[in-house]
Design a protein around this motif. Sequence first.
Motif, PDB file in Angstrom:
ATOM      1  N   ALA A 161      40.446  21.692   4.888  1.00 44.64           N
ATOM      2  CA  ALA A 161      39.463  22.630   4.321  1.00 44.64           C
ATOM      3  C   ALA A 161      39.993  23.284   3.053  1.00 44.64           C
TER       4      ALA A 161
ATOM      5  N   LEU B 275      39.930  20.622   0.224  1.00 37.40           N
ATOM      6  CA  LEU B 275      38.579  20.365  -0.274  1.00 37.40           C
ATOM      7  C   LEU B 275      37.996  21.593  -0.974  1.00 37.40           C
TER       8      LEU B 275
ATOM      9  N   THR C 266      32.426  19.958   3.724  1.00 36.23           N
ATOM     10  CA  THR C 266      33.718  20.381   4.266  1.00 36.23           C
ATOM     11  C   THR C 266      33.516  21.147   5.565  1.00 36.23           C
TER      12      THR C 266
ATOM     13  N   THR D 195      35.166  19.967   8.987  1.00 39.61           N
ATOM     14  CA  THR D 195      36.320  20.731   9.463  1.00 39.61           C
ATOM     15  C   THR D 195      35.970  21.932  10.332  1.00 39.61           C
TER      16      THR D 195
END
Length: 188
Positions: free
Chosen positions: A34, A37, A60, A64
């Motif tokens: 996370a 990204l 994301t 995640t």
Amino acid sequence: MFDRLREDVRTALTNDPAAKSAREVVLTYPGVHAVWLYRVASRLLNGGHPLAARVLSHLTRVLTGVEIHPGATLGRRVFIDHGMGVVVGETAELGDDVQLFHGVTLGGNSPEPVKRHPTLEDGVTVGANATLVGDITVGEGATVGAGAVVVDDVAPGTTVAGNPARPIGESAEPPLSQHPRCSNPNED
């Protein structure tokens, strides 16, 4: 760029005793994914591509379980342990070496486009399911206990817990002798 990625992996290995290898962190740590990204989404936002940034941020979150707005500011070595349910709002600012556990919310308290999310200074740790709301500052090295609700500034180096959060050792209620409903024994 690769130095930053290695630094994030080392941070996970240092902060999580369950992490056994760099390969394991790279392949299986959603909080690390996370953050990586988020950095891409933040670059997209700052590069004039707000829709692409928000789409990546959304994907994301789906991948995640961690939602970091691309407008937030994250320092170095931010570690999100067991990230599911973490929310970091648009104007949140996280310093270096900040650690968040699952379910943490850094939320806003205004619909206006102003600074409305918390600032966490360097070395702050926020326990599982804690909620921090508004333009507040959690000082360097402070700790927020699991499940705490924080709506006021936290002094550097202080540990707070409870709802509303108070420094550990500080009672939420005045002593019984000072309680407003207790009569003064000297009155009569």
